[in-house]
Design a protein around this motif. Structure first.
Motif, mmCIF file in Angstrom:
data_model
loop_
_atom_site.group_PDB
_atom_site.id
_atom_site.type_symbol
_atom_site.label_atom_id
_atom_site.label_comp_id
_atom_site.label_asym_id
_atom_site.label_seq_id
_atom_site.Cartn_x
_atom_site.Cartn_y
_atom_site.Cartn_z
ATOM 1 N N GLU A 19 0.826 -1.208 0.000
ATOM 2 C CA GLU A 19 0.000 0.000 0.000
ATOM 3 C C GLU A 19 0.860 1.258 0.000
ATOM 4 N N ILE A 20 1.975 1.227 0.725
ATOM 5 C CA ILE A 20 2.888 2.373 0.705
ATOM 6 C C ILE A 20 3.470 2.550 -0.694
ATOM 7 N N CYS A 21 3.906 1.447 -1.307
ATOM 8 C CA CYS A 21 4.447 1.519 -2.672
ATOM 9 C C CYS A 21 3.399 2.026 -3.661
ATOM 10 N N ARG A 22 2.169 1.586 -3.499
ATOM 11 C CA ARG A 22 1.080 2.011 -4.393
ATOM 12 C C ARG A 22 0.883 3.518 -4.312
ATOM 13 N N ARG A 23 0.879 4.050 -3.096
ATOM 14 C CA ARG A 23 0.660 5.480 -2.923
ATOM 15 C C ARG A 23 1.856 6.301 -3.408
ATOM 16 N N LEU A 24 3.058 5.813 -3.186
ATOM 17 C CA LEU A 24 4.234 6.517 -3.678
ATOM 18 C C LEU A 24 4.253 6.536 -5.202
ATOM 19 N N SER A 25 3.981 5.395 -5.815
ATOM 20 C CA SER A 25 3.977 5.308 -7.272
ATOM 21 C C SER A 25 2.918 6.220 -7.873
ATOM 22 N N ALA A 26 1.753 6.307 -7.213
ATOM 23 C CA ALA A 26 0.680 7.171 -7.708
ATOM 24 C C ALA A 26 1.088 8.641 -7.692
ATOM 25 N N ARG A 27 2.023 8.990 -6.832
ATOM 26 C CA ARG A 27 2.548 10.354 -6.767
ATOM 27 C C ARG A 27 3.585 10.623 -7.848
#
Length: 348
Positions: A15-23
């Motif tokens: 979930e952290i990776c998903r949010r970082l990638s979305a940024r």
């Protein structure tokens, strides 16, 4: 910006990776096994163990910030594996951040570092670590957190977050463990379940990590501290388990095990596992029984003040996202009344 997430293939790590990638952040992960989910996100994956200095060095090189999320979690088991991952691994991450000029380090700790029998009711971060931990997991996480906070300084800004009981869609731990503990429509648990417990939705936990990354880069003065993270919505444990099981498509009656009997059974289990040299990390233990018997919820004022934290999703909305588990449907026609059991069946 380039960010490494250790344990990126795990439940919270993804979930952290998903949010970082979305940024649009260039995101990489360090883990022991490849992940197709991270591959689909476009996350670069470094395979290796935290105990391997060279593997940690390769992963950290070229990064601006590190989210150190990887850990060995459990309620039982011998100290050595926990020490190797949680303490030695954290020491390696700190050393390599310094060696490669990384300026920002966010550490995933746990509220269990301060847990003690009798429980925690609305405590703040001023509460010191427990003098005696009931299991190797909270003991080693406390040591790891201490290392991270001691490393804070002008060249490396650090912060430690303490989420508690992380759950949400795809949860591979808490809700499935509850579901597997149900026998013939009964859930054997120590005590009456009236103890208040706060939890953390996975999106809430990930949101807090990104807030910490941002605030550390903007104002390193918030660093060198630990912060409790949660929904800020403590509820009776009995209600939480009932609602989670219902969302998973499972009906079960809470069957209370007398606290003294549960504690005695856990003490016997701890002793047997230690003598047998068992490596099991999710067996019946005094730590598990104590957490099931006592309240644990926290004052989130510091995180709100310093990090701008507010849960992005509430407990009810999070429940609505859960879907039934792929488990056999219990046959309630064979349900029997709750009887005094010989030992508790608790999440493991």
């Amino acid at each position: 910006m380039k960010v490494l997430v250790t344990g990126g293939s795990g439940f919270l790590g993804q979930e952290i990776c998903r949010r970082l990638s979305a940024r649009g952040v260039v995101t990489s992960s360090l883990g022991r096994r490849p992940s197709t989910t991270l591959e689909r996100m476009g996350v670069r994956q470094h395979l290796g163990d935290l105990a391997d200095t060279a593997a940690v060095s390769r992963a950290v090189a070229g990064c601006d910030a590190v989210v150190h999320n990887a850990a060995l979690a459990g309620v039982s088991g011998p100290p050595r594996p926990y020490w190797a991952t949680n303490v030695v691994g954290t020491r390696h991450v700190i050393e390599q951040c310094r060696a490669h000029g990384v300026r920002t380090l966010v550490h995933t700790s746990t509220a269990s570092v301060v847990f003690r029998p009798g429980g925690l009711e609305g405590v703040t971060e001023d509460l010191p670590f427990a003098l005696h931990h009931l299991a190797a997991y909270p003991a080693t996480k406390a040591r790891a957190e201490a290392l991270v906070l001691a490393a804070h300084g002008p060249e490396l800004a650090t912060v430690s977050l303490r989420p508690h009981i992380i759950w949400g869609p795809g949860d591979p731990h808490f809700v499935p463990a509850l579901a597997h503990a149900v026998r013939a429509g009964r859930l054997l648990m120590p005590g009456d379940g009236d103890n208040l417990v706060d939890t953390t939705h996975v999106r809430t936990a990930a949101h807090a990590h990104l807030l910490a990354l941002d605030r550390l880069r903007q104002s390193p003065a918030v660093g060198g501290r630990a912060y409790f993270i949660g929904q800020g919505d403590p509820r009776p444990l009995r209600e939480i388990t009932r609602r989670f099981l219902r969302a998973a498509g499972i009906g079960a009656r809470w069957c209370a095990v007398p606290p003294r009997l549960a504690t005695a059974a856990a003490t016997v289990s701890d002793t047997f596992l230690r003598v047998a040299g068992s490596p099991r990390t999710h067996a019946l233990s005094r730590f598990l029984v104590a957490e099931l018997l006592h309240p644990h919820y926290f004052d989130l004022t510091a995180a709100r003040r310093d990090l701008g934290f507010e849960p992005p999703i509430g407990f009810e909305a999070g429940l609505a996202e859960l879907t039934p588990l792929a488990l056999p449907t219990p046959d309630h026609s064979k349900d029997t009344p709750c009887r005094k059991p010989t030992k508790p069946s608790a999440p493991s």
